[in-house]
Design an enzyme around this catalytic site. Sequence first.
Site, PDB file in Angstrom:
ATOM      1  N   SER A 107       2.515   9.456   6.569  1.00 55.44           N
ATOM      2  CA  SER A 107       1.343   9.045   5.815  1.00 55.44           C
ATOM      3  C   SER A 107       0.397   8.248   6.726  1.00 55.44           C
ATOM      4  CB  SER A 107       1.766   8.175   4.630  1.00 55.44           C
ATOM      5  OG  SER A 107       0.645   7.719   3.922  1.00 55.44           O
ATOM      6  N   GLY A 108      -0.855   8.659   6.744  1.00 58.91           N
ATOM      7  CA  GLY A 108      -1.836   7.990   7.591  1.00 58.91           C
ATOM      8  C   GLY A 108      -2.004   8.620   8.954  1.00 58.91           C
ATOM      9  N   THR A 112      -4.338  15.217   5.898  1.00 58.55           N
ATOM     10  CA  THR A 112      -5.380  15.654   4.962  1.00 58.55           C
ATOM     11  C   THR A 112      -6.683  15.934   5.690  1.00 58.55           C
ATOM     12  OG1 THR A 112      -4.350  14.327   3.213  1.00 58.55           O
ATOM     13  CG2 THR A 112      -6.618  15.021   2.872  1.00 58.55           C
ATOM     14  N   ASN A 157      -1.713   3.972   4.378  1.00 56.91           N
ATOM     15  CA  ASN A 157      -2.869   4.871   4.362  1.00 56.91           C
ATOM     16  C   ASN A 157      -3.681   4.612   3.104  1.00 56.91           C
ATOM     17  OD1 ASN A 157      -4.657   6.961   4.667  1.00 56.91           O
ATOM     18  ND2 ASN A 157      -3.169   8.610   4.465  1.00 56.91           N
ATOM     19  N   SER A 160      -3.573   8.331   0.925  1.00 57.92           N
ATOM     20  CA  SER A 160      -2.302   9.013   1.181  1.00 57.92           C
ATOM     21  C   SER A 160      -2.049  10.085   0.120  1.00 57.92           C
ATOM     22  CB  SER A 160      -1.155   7.994   1.163  1.00 57.92           C
ATOM     23  OG  SER A 160       0.082   8.640   1.317  1.00 57.92           O
ATOM     24  N   SER A 161      -1.733  11.303   0.577  1.00 55.70           N
ATOM     25  CA  SER A 161      -1.387  12.382  -0.358  1.00 55.70           C
ATOM     26  C   SER A 161       0.008  12.102  -0.908  1.00 55.70           C
ATOM     27  CB  SER A 161      -1.408  13.735   0.366  1.00 55.70           C
ATOM     28  OG  SER A 161      -2.688  14.012   0.863  1.00 55.70           O
ATOM     29  N   GLU A 386      10.298  10.868   6.525  1.00 53.59           N
ATOM     30  CA  GLU A 386      10.054   9.469   6.143  1.00 53.59           C
ATOM     31  C   GLU A 386      11.335   8.655   6.312  1.00 53.59           C
ATOM     32  OE1 GLU A 386       8.346   9.087   2.279  1.00 53.59           O
ATOM     33  OE2 GLU A 386       6.376   9.797   2.933  1.00 53.59           O
TER      34      GLU A 386
END
Length: 958
Positions: A107-108, A112, A157, A160-161, A386
């Site tokens: 994330s970050g 995206t 983020n 974040s998605s 993660e």
Amino acid sequence: MEGTLTARDRVGVQDFVLLDAYTSESAFVDNLRKRFSENLIYTYIGTLLVSVNPYQELGIYTMSQMELYQGVNFFELPPHVYAIADNAYRMMCSELNNHFILISGESGAGKTEASKKILQYFAVTCPMTESLQIARDRLLLSNPVLEAFGNAKTLRNDNSSRFGKYMDIQFDFQGIPVGGHIISYLIEKSRVVYQNQGERNFHIFYQLLAGGEAERLAYLGLERDPQLYKYLSQGHCAKDSSINDKNDWKTVSSAFSVIDFTEADLENLFGIIASVLHLGNICFQEDDQGCAAVPDTHEIKWIAKLLGVYPSVLLEALTHRKIEAKTEEVICPLTLELSVYARDAMAKAVYGRTFTWLVNKINSSLVNKDFTQKTVIGLLDIYGFEVFDKNGFEQFCINYCNEKLQQLLIERTLKAEQAEYESEGIEWEPIQYFNNKIICDLVEERHKGIISILDEECIRPGPATDLSFLEKLEEKVGQHAHFQTRKLAGPKGRKRIGWMEFRLFHYAGEVTYCTKGFLEKNNDLLYRHLKEVLCRCENSILRECFLVAELESRRRPPTVGTQFKNSLSSLLEILISKEPSYIRCIKPNERKEPSKFDDFVVRHQIKYLGLMEHLRVRRAGFAYRRKYEHFLQRYKSLCPDTWPHWHGPPGEGVERLIKYIGYKPEEYKLGKTKIFIRFPRTLFATEDAFEFSKHQLVARIQATYKGCLGRREYVKRREAATKLEAHWRGALARKQVKRRKWAVQIIRRFINGFINRNKPLSPDNEEFLVFVRKNYILNLRYHVPKNVLDKSWLKPPGILETASDLLRRMCTRNLVRKYCCGVTAERKAMMQQKVVTSDIFRGKKEGYAESLNEPFVNTRIGVSTSNLSDGILVIHVSPENNKQKGDAILLCEHVFEVVTKLTMLVNKENFVNVVQGSLQFYISPGKEGTIVFDTGPEEQIYKDKNGQLTVVSVRRKS
């Protein structure tokens, strides 16, 4: 690509395959750092793109950059996300097969943004027709809508998605984007009801409150302050300076209109969003019997209004549970804890299914009505591996997904490598690599895997807990080499594993998971009573999401883990049928600071993205491969036989070239269409030799080219000069002819005027007379008299005699006037004396005429006398020459009268000089005398012994 190798010490290599120490993680990180410090955020591992998030605008996504990468060979330009997109697009168009681009990372890390850049590239560079413009706009604008409902601010983020997304972009036979399809995976529903400190709920809640119209908010029963809602305020950062919810709302609103949402759709959709906020504000209290009750039904009424249900039915569903026996239904009251669970479960279920409906609605707007065969490019934007301090059920699912994708990546990479070797006729050398199928089986194997064990624990009768699930794991998979718990670990490992935790040894490293909440999150149950309420509500969206058929079915719905496993299997089937491209996104630091590269953070991601493993597989054979034509075109200058042109087959040219350079047999292989170089240092040496020879070639080419330019310029100038001379000569000749014609006409008119000069003025002599007048006037200016005594004058022609006399008189008057104006008062007095002299002597005395030219001098006459009572006076006359006599000495009885009248006549100051004692006088030029004045008893004049004239006067009494 080869052109950048000369600067490799400063900016690193743009393909990790060219690293000499390819097994060294430090060398990998060092190469990334070098490129990041030069704002080079993209690097290849073969065809895989590694992207480091710069956290700043670099100006590398402009229209000119898109045009630069369009239709260019993959390795011709520096690494870029546009190169990945263009390569996939060109391969799809040329081979008519399907492709996918897998984008993964933490994330970050910029996943995206990478998918957005790829969509923008296709939107700009693909051919487009006006009729398909809507499809393109819907593809682009589906992003902000999905981000609003599926993205949230996290600690890592701001955008974040919180779901996985796979998007198929459909192209027709011309390569024009005509439609699309989106599949979502595992949206983080738990975020709806709970957020960690410093995190927010999904963006759409804050956007609605910040930018929604006042009438809409009033209809939904909402206030603008997000702090008023429990589901929005738990993270204590409802408002963030880096997020502009009001502007984002405008973007989402305009996107809705393009994606074909009706006003009724939006009313129902935002009614659901508002009802989730109202749900979070329902407060439960325990009554006397220990059951849950709602003292304030204000929020219940708003939810009932927005969803179209009866408030009393909704209230009962939140505080009671319906239990079905074989012949009857029993409604049992819920405890306070179970009511809170029911409320949160309803919020999560409503939001989760609404998100699925939203994706389906977008898909219906993207669907192409033309059913002819199409090719697709898929974009998979999915969470990366993660590893947190506390890892739960979500991390377990995400990391399982990454295990499957890593398995696919390694298999496809090996398959592609083996296919290329076979097609080129090079012997395939088996590559040793870690096959993570054993870990995938540990998680997903039927009846034996962790997911199956979790499902069994969720449905078995009796009190199932997270701890019992852990014990079941120890019993069933405890002997697995990649599984470990505190009970099974050795003395050292036991300290790092809690009693409620188990550890998996993934391909990327070990991860410890806490089983707390595994059963609850895997079950994700919504009480049947609440389902009935939602199935019978008037909100059309929820009626589509909660079907009555669910109530009629007695089968237990699949668990979250099973659903995720099945959807992942479907995804892998989709990906296996397509040609792959990969993008691995890395964030350089945890604080989102530009230009900061944290080695520890980057190493962590390199490990969990499996980049070193991928590089090792990619480098197991040959580090560099290139088509003969391209290799020969670049390095042909290193061999005299191939420079400047090679006219034979490219393969023979390359063979002769590398023999001349001195390649050793173990350093290369020659395929059917490509040369394969095993070691990067061999390529580096070749590139350095080319760089050295390039300067010599450039100097020679420059000299030849400059000579060619010089000759070309000389010929051009010579031709220009010849043409200019020819034109100039012609112009001069025409000018000369014209001038001669003019001269003939002038001479002819002049002669004709001269013949008729004495006749009256007429056209025949008019020009001649004008010429004569002009010529006379022009000549006269050089013969004008300078003073009044000059009597000369230019003789005029006969026709100008009258005018000449008039001019002469005017000139004389002017000279006289100028002369008179120039006479001073002194000169005027002298001239007046001349007039008196004229009256006295003119015609009477000889020599008068000669004296006229001699001006009178004021200093010529002076008078001297003594201060005594004598009658002597001396008239001084300045001698002009030696022949003249000296001063005159007079004896006069009336000396005062004589001197006074002389002074008045002369009219000059200081004319009389009264002396004491003696005075000097001129006897003759060059000879002086002295008169001595003295007093005595009687007056007398005599010459003393010294020859001086002595005048004695009697002193008179005063």
